[in-house]
Design a protein around this motif. Structure first.
Motif, short mmCIF file in Angstrom:
data_model
loop_
_atom_site.label_atom_id
_atom_site.label_comp_id
_atom_site.label_asym_id
_atom_site.label_seq_id
_atom_site.Cartn_x
_atom_site.Cartn_y
_atom_site.Cartn_z
N PRO A 219 0.58 -1.76 0.04
CA PRO A 219 0.07 0.47 -0.21
C PRO A 219 1.04 1.21 0.24
N ILE A 220 1.93 1.15 0.33
CA ILE A 220 2.75 2.34 0.90
C ILE A 220 3.69 2.73 -0.94
N LEU A 221 3.74 1.64 -1.74
CA LEU A 221 4.27 1.75 -2.46
C LEU A 221 2.93 2.58 -3.66
N ALA A 222 2.04 1.91 -3.50
CA ALA A 222 0.85 2.61 -4.70
C ALA A 222 0.70 3.46 -4.48
N TYR A 242 -3.70 -9.92 -13.37
CA TYR A 242 -2.07 -9.58 -14.15
C TYR A 242 -2.00 -10.03 -12.49
N ALA A 243 -2.07 -8.78 -11.67
CA ALA A 243 -1.28 -8.75 -10.33
C ALA A 243 -1.95 -10.04 -9.35
N PHE A 244 -3.11 -10.39 -10.07
CA PHE A 244 -3.37 -11.87 -9.17
C PHE A 244 -2.33 -12.79 -9.22
N VAL A 245 -2.27 -12.25 -10.69
CA VAL A 245 -1.43 -13.53 -10.92
C VAL A 245 0.66 -13.38 -10.37
N ILE A 246 0.42 -12.29 -10.39
CA ILE A 246 1.70 -12.53 -9.63
C ILE A 246 2.38 -12.40 -8.35
N ILE A 247 1.06 -12.17 -7.85
CA ILE A 247 0.48 -12.07 -6.16
C ILE A 247 0.91 -13.48 -5.75
N LEU A 248 0.53 -14.86 -6.85
CA LEU A 248 0.45 -15.95 -6.48
C LEU A 248 2.33 -16.58 -6.62
N ILE A 249 2.50 -16.06 -7.51
CA ILE A 249 4.38 -15.89 -7.70
C ILE A 249 4.67 -15.62 -6.62
N VAL A 250 4.62 -14.43 -6.14
CA VAL A 250 5.67 -13.94 -4.85
C VAL A 250 5.71 -14.50 -3.50
N ALA A 251 3.03 -15.32 -3.47
CA ALA A 251 4.02 -16.25 -2.21
C ALA A 251 4.32 -17.53 -2.28
N LEU A 268 -3.51 -14.52 0.62
CA LEU A 268 -4.81 -13.73 0.17
C LEU A 268 -4.77 -12.29 1.31
N PRO A 269 -4.29 -12.77 2.43
CA PRO A 269 -3.22 -11.65 3.13
C PRO A 269 -2.89 -10.09 1.56
N LEU A 270 -2.11 -10.50 0.51
CA LEU A 270 -1.30 -9.99 -0.47
C LEU A 270 -2.69 -9.45 -1.45
N LEU A 271 -3.86 -10.51 -1.45
CA LEU A 271 -4.86 -9.62 -2.44
C LEU A 271 -5.60 -9.07 -1.85
N LEU A 272 -6.18 -8.57 -0.53
CA LEU A 272 -6.60 -7.89 0.28
C LEU A 272 -5.48 -6.44 0.37
N LEU A 273 -4.29 -6.98 0.37
CA LEU A 273 -3.47 -5.29 0.53
C LEU A 273 -3.43 -4.41 -0.67
N TYR A 274 -3.74 -5.40 -1.90
CA TYR A 274 -3.44 -5.08 -3.68
C TYR A 274 -5.22 -4.20 -3.23
N GLU A 275 -6.24 -5.06 -2.56
CA GLU A 275 -7.20 -3.93 -2.70
C GLU A 275 -7.39 -2.70 -2.32
N ILE A 276 -6.46 -2.77 -0.80
CA ILE A 276 -6.37 -1.21 -0.06
C ILE A 276 -5.44 -0.80 -0.61
#
Length: 296
Positions: A219-222, A242-251, A268-276
């Motif tokens: 969120p800070i980076l965004a 595409y971000a969701f796919v990247i998040i899965l790779i990062v996870a 799940l937390p990363l997806l939540l952080l993306y929506e935030i």
């Protein structure tokens, strides 16, 4: 563009520290800026080394009560999840089998090098707010007064996100990881003895904590990228899939264990952080539109 030019002028005036007061901005060279950066790095490294020494002084307590805790069957996460399952009348659904791992040190300097690794990572975590503050001091002169105003409290929020991410990795991801790996068996016949090395365990828990701490800075980076105009809420919504796919790779990179539970705990937390982040960037976009209306 005007704020950018103003920021560059402020950068030339201030980034050189005391030297900037002795000469005009036009006389400052690239070496002057490197000199200022060198002192910021020197102070940051010194603060990190002090934190490393403090952690090393208490290394036995840190090792027994922090490092080895997720591999202990009495760890707070195991008992907490089990009690939660009982309170929800789910029986032992949330209870995990106890972890029984004996670690191997197979080099003469193994214990000492493990202590150094713990101290270095612990020092980085302890000194993180100050390290970011030094980075902020170097960047701040290049910002316009308006940008400085918008970035107030950034040290607090960056440090808070890092601490929350590290705590998430330590209290949730690490226990699931070690529980899965410690109880996983290969083959129907026990033809081998499971004894992971101590440095492998320490590297794993260090990577989990630091990886989650950095990932929670999303969120800070965004916010920063939105402020400088590199992204918008529309952009984040358009490329969400595409971000969701990247998040899965990062996870998958953060979690050393291949089980779906650990993957979900990170994803799940990363997806939540993306929506935030989308929500934060949308607010920034609205502020920009409002500012343009006031100027017009």
């Amino acid at each position: 563009m005007a704020s950018t030019e103003t920021g560059r002028k402020n950068f030339l005036k201030k980034i050189g520290g005391k030297k900037a007061t002795e000469q005009s901005p036009d006389e400052m060279s690239f070496i002057d800026h490197l000199e200022a950066l060198r002192w910021h790095i020197a102070r940051a490294v010194l603060a990190w080394l002090v934190a490393v020494i403090l952690v090393f002084i208490k290394i036995d307590w840190v090792f027994d009560n922090i490092i080895m805790a997720p591999a202990n069957p009495n760890f707070v996460t195991y008992s907490g999840l089990c009690n939660l399952g009982h309170s929800l009348h789910l029986g032992d659904a949330f209870c995990m089998p106890p972890v029984k791992i004996s670690f191997l040190v197979n080099t003469v300097s193994g214990s000492f090098m493990s202590a150094i690794s713990i101290a270095m990572t612990g020092g980085l975590i302890v000194a993180f707010p100050y390290l970011f503050w030094e980075l902020w001091r170097f960047i701040k002169p290049a910002l316009s007064p308006k940008e400085v105003k918008y970035s107030r409290g950034s040290i607090f929020w960056v440090s808070l996100c890092f601490i929350i991410g590290g705590a998430f990795g330590y209290y949730l991801l690490a226990p699931f990881t070690f529980n899965f790996l410690g109880n996983f068996t290969l083959g129907t016949q026990k033809m081998y003895e499971y004894k992971p090395t101590l440095d492998d365990y320490i590297d794993t828990i260090n990577n989990i904590i630091l990886g989650c701490g950095i990932a929670f800075e999303l969120p800070i980076l965004a916010f920063v990228l939105a402020k400088i105009g590199l992204i918008s809420a529309k952009f984040l919504r358009t490329y969400r899939k595409y971000a969701f796919v990247i998040i899965l790779i990062v996870a998958a990179i953060i979690t050393p264990s291949p089980d779906w539970t650990s993957q979900a705990l990170v994803s799940l937390p990363l997806l939540l952080l993306y929506e935030i982040s989308v929500w934060i960037v949308r607010r920034v976009d609205k502020q920009k539109v409002q500012a343009e209306k006031e100027w017009s």
